[in-house]
Design a protein around this motif. Structure first.
Motif, short mmCIF file in Angstrom:
data_model
loop_
_atom_site.label_atom_id
_atom_site.label_comp_id
_atom_site.label_asym_id
_atom_site.label_seq_id
_atom_site.Cartn_x
_atom_site.Cartn_y
_atom_site.Cartn_z
N ALA A 210 18.63 74.90 56.35
CA ALA A 210 17.70 75.61 55.45
C ALA A 210 16.27 75.64 55.95
O ALA A 210 15.39 76.11 55.24
CB ALA A 210 17.74 74.98 54.06
N GLY A 211 16.01 75.16 57.15
CA GLY A 211 14.65 75.17 57.67
C GLY A 211 13.77 74.19 56.94
O GLY A 211 14.22 73.18 56.40
N THR A 212 12.47 74.47 56.92
CA THR A 212 11.51 73.60 56.24
C THR A 212 11.53 73.91 54.74
O THR A 212 11.21 75.03 54.33
CB THR A 212 10.09 73.81 56.80
N CYS A 213 11.88 72.91 53.94
CA CYS A 213 12.10 73.14 52.50
C CYS A 213 10.93 72.69 51.64
O CYS A 213 10.70 73.26 50.58
CB CYS A 213 13.36 72.41 52.05
N THR A 214 10.24 71.64 52.05
CA THR A 214 9.11 71.13 51.27
C THR A 214 7.96 70.80 52.21
O THR A 214 8.15 70.62 53.41
CB THR A 214 9.48 69.85 50.48
N GLY A 215 6.77 70.68 51.63
CA GLY A 215 5.60 70.29 52.43
C GLY A 215 4.50 69.75 51.55
O GLY A 215 4.37 70.13 50.39
N THR A 216 3.71 68.84 52.12
CA THR A 216 2.55 68.34 51.39
C THR A 216 1.46 69.40 51.38
O THR A 216 1.53 70.40 52.10
CB THR A 216 2.03 67.04 52.03
N GLN A 217 0.45 69.16 50.56
CA GLN A 217 -0.57 70.17 50.33
C GLN A 217 -1.95 69.68 50.76
O GLN A 217 -2.19 68.46 50.82
CB GLN A 217 -0.61 70.51 48.84
N PRO A 218 -2.87 70.60 51.07
CA PRO A 218 -4.24 70.17 51.39
C PRO A 218 -4.82 69.34 50.24
O PRO A 218 -4.65 69.67 49.07
CB PRO A 218 -4.99 71.50 51.53
N GLY A 219 -5.46 68.25 50.60
CA GLY A 219 -6.05 67.39 49.59
C GLY A 219 -5.16 66.25 49.14
O GLY A 219 -5.62 65.35 48.42
N ASP A 220 -3.89 66.25 49.56
CA ASP A 220 -3.02 65.13 49.21
C ASP A 220 -3.53 63.85 49.86
O ASP A 220 -3.99 63.86 51.00
CB ASP A 220 -1.57 65.39 49.66
N ASP A 221 -3.42 62.73 49.13
CA ASP A 221 -3.92 61.47 49.64
C ASP A 221 -2.95 60.87 50.66
O ASP A 221 -1.79 61.30 50.74
CB ASP A 221 -4.12 60.48 48.48
N PRO A 222 -3.40 59.91 51.47
CA PRO A 222 -2.54 59.34 52.52
C PRO A 222 -1.21 58.80 52.00
O PRO A 222 -0.18 58.94 52.68
CB PRO A 222 -3.41 58.23 53.12
N GLU A 223 -1.21 58.18 50.83
CA GLU A 223 0.04 57.63 50.30
C GLU A 223 1.04 58.74 49.99
O GLU A 223 2.23 58.62 50.29
CB GLU A 223 -0.23 56.80 49.05
N THR A 224 0.55 59.84 49.41
CA THR A 224 1.44 60.97 49.14
C THR A 224 1.98 61.56 50.43
O THR A 224 3.18 61.87 50.53
CB THR A 224 0.68 62.06 48.35
N ILE A 225 1.13 61.70 51.43
CA ILE A 225 1.56 62.28 52.71
C ILE A 225 2.58 61.38 53.39
O ILE A 225 3.56 61.86 53.99
CB ILE A 225 0.34 62.51 53.63
N ALA A 226 2.39 60.06 53.30
CA ALA A 226 3.28 59.13 53.99
C ALA A 226 4.59 58.92 53.26
O ALA A 226 5.65 58.80 53.89
CB ALA A 226 2.57 57.79 54.18
N THR A 227 4.56 58.87 51.93
CA THR A 227 5.74 58.45 51.17
C THR A 227 6.50 59.59 50.53
O THR A 227 7.57 59.36 49.95
CB THR A 227 5.34 57.44 50.08
#
Length: 525
Positions: free
Chosen positions: A332-349
């Protein structure tokens, strides 16, 4: 920027890019630079050679080679001829490659003999592989074609195409439509025999135009590609995305931190995607503080277990303006992604939220899992594969009657709709009746200041059925006492999640895309 609806096919998109971006550099490889216009000319030459070799629309053509210019030219040339691209993992042995060529009935193979011990001659020693459909083998320089039975050199292959009229090439390219199969990427085979995932031109163009927006890829960017071209990350979210936006490709065949740092500094690279190990290696390199890495703007990574501290360090010690993670799979390719402004914990976890025009849900059996509950990740939308090649039974098992792709991945959706991957269903182990998810335990272990990398597998236990075993790579300069680490875990996680044993390693076995090969760890257990 062109909208994906303006392109009927990938080769048409490449033709538009050649005209639109002209003399701008398309691919820089060592001391050589090829403009978009020159790339367009070489694509036409490769397409003519495909026609001369008898490649027909709908045929499959395989590439078994490293990240290099000819990979791109071959892929776009065969697609212009109406064929489907069949990338082959450069780590595959002849038996593994022969299976894929036989299963797909590939008509032609372009191979880089000798790279990473690639042995094309070994294909023809596989007694149980039917390679009768394979009519042509083309050997890339510097290897000699005469070492492979019936093979021709890349130069001779292109020379044969000189007899094909340009009008014939153009007619074939214009006949390629959005619903035609653009590529067949075979799955890793970790859950059985590898299956060929079919995607169309229209699906690919639409999704990776969205990916360019997600990654903020811009015209004039300089994109260093360490992700292998045989993988979706190096191919579609790599050089194909660069063609869409007018960015320059810097192919790197094998990740070497010194080479990457030299290229970033000398070429003012702006975009550097890769697995977490790429950034960890850069951060830990002794010369890094003295390097001019100021050009770096975008990092794109992804894994079930990314240390929060790594994301913080990428923001604080490297000049990246955008660090993003996502979740994807071949089907299905890339299904989800983080957004600009997300904090490091959100990006990592987490792996972010659903990409445009895609639906992502988590199911516990037949019911929708509540926020915070673990279940199977399901995906629905335009990017879900056209099916597995010549395997309607497996296709029907993967995509239900309502169009939901059952990924086999375990995940958790939070109240924001952000997805956290908890591992593969097959990796889950049961400790005394409780489900234990390796990715969750690994993320907890990465919170220990002395742990650089962690991988958890389930091993047999007479009393509990299975228990966790953690394979740990310590941080540079740190010492870890296994018993103390287990005691640390007992203070922070439920008893059934606590690893019962810890094995210290200098490194973890990784595949070409940076994922830990847990089968090898299990073999050592």
């Amino acid at each position: 920027m062109s909208a994906p609806g303006e392109w009927a096919s990938i080769p048409q998109m490449a033709q538009v890019a050649a005209a639109r971006f002209g003399d701008a550099p398309a691919v820089v490889e060592g001391d050589s630079s090829l403009s978009f216009a020159e790339l367009g000319q070489q694509i036409d030459q490769a397409a003519a050679a495909m026609l001369a070799a008898g490649v027909e629309a709908g045929d499959r053509v395989a590439i078994w080679a490293s990240n290099r210019l000819e990979w791109i030219i071959t892929a776009l040339g065969l697609q212009a001829a109406g064929a489907a691209l069949l990338p082959v993992n450069t780590r595959f042995k002849p038996a593994e490659t022969a299976y894929i060529l036989s299963r797909s009935r590939a008509r032609l193979l372009v191979v880089e003999a000798g790279f990473a011990d690639i042995d094309p001659a070994g294909l023809f020693r596989q007694a149980d592989a039917d390679l009768s459909a394979l009519e042509n083998v083309v050997v890339l320089p510097p290897a000699e074609a005469h070492n492979v039975p019936g093979a021709v050199s890349w130069a001779d292959f292109l020379r044969a195409g000189e007899s094909v009229a340009p009008e014939a090439v153009e007619a074939r390219r214009q006949a390629v439509g959005p619903n035609q199969i653009s590529d067949i990427l075979f799955t890793s085979g970790t859950t059985g025999a590898p299956k060929g995932v079919m995607m169309t031109h229209g699906q690919t163009l639409r999704q990776f135009s969205n990916w360019c927006d997600f990654a903020d890829l811009r015209r004039g960017d300089r994109y260093l590609i360490v992700n292998p071209f045989f993988h979706m990350f190096g191919y579609k979210a790599g050089w194909l995305a660069c063609l869409m936006r007018g960015a320059t490709v810097y192919p790197v065949p094998v990740f070497d931190v010194d080479q990457v740092l030299n290229l970033v500094e000398a070429e003012q690279v702006t975009v550097l995607p890769g697995p977490p190990t790429v950034y960890q290696s850069i951060l830990d390199h002794p010369t890094r503080p003295r390097r001019d890495l100021s050009s770096l703007r975008v990092a794109v990574t992804g894994a079930a277990d990314i240390p929060v501290e790594l994301i913080r360090r990428m923001h604080e010690e490297l000049p990246f303006q955008r660090v993003c993670t996502g979740y994807g799979l071949t089907e299905a390719g890339t299904c989800t992604g983080t957004q600009p402004g997300d904090d490091p914990e959100t990006i990592a976890t987490t792996a972010g939220r659903a990409m445009p025009d895609l639906e992502v849900r988590v199911a516990d059996g037949d019911r929708e899992a509540a926020p915070g509950e673990t279940g199977e990740v399901l995906v629905r939308g335009f990017s879900v594969m056209a099916g597995y090649f010549d395997d309607p039974v497996a296709t029907a098992a993967a995509i239900d009657a309502d169009g939901w792709l059952h990924t086999g991945d375990l995940g958790i959706l939070d109240h924001r709709g952000y997805l956290k991957i908890a591992g593969r269903i097959k990796d889950m182990f049961i400790v005394g009746g409780f489900n234990a998810y390796p990715a969750e335990i690994e993320n907890m272990l990465l919170g220990h200041p002395a742990v650089a990398q962690a991988a958890v597998v389930g091993v047999l236990d007479e009393r509990l059925g299975e228990v966790g075993r953690a394979f740990i790579v310590p941080q540079s300069g740190s010492a870890i006492d296994p018993d103390e680490l287990i005691a640390w875990c007992r203070e922070r996680m439920a008893n059934y999640k606590v690893p019962r044993s810890v094995v210290l390693r200098e490194s973890l076995p990784l595949n070409a895309t940076g994922k830990v090969m847990k089968s090898e760890l299990l073999a050592d257990s």
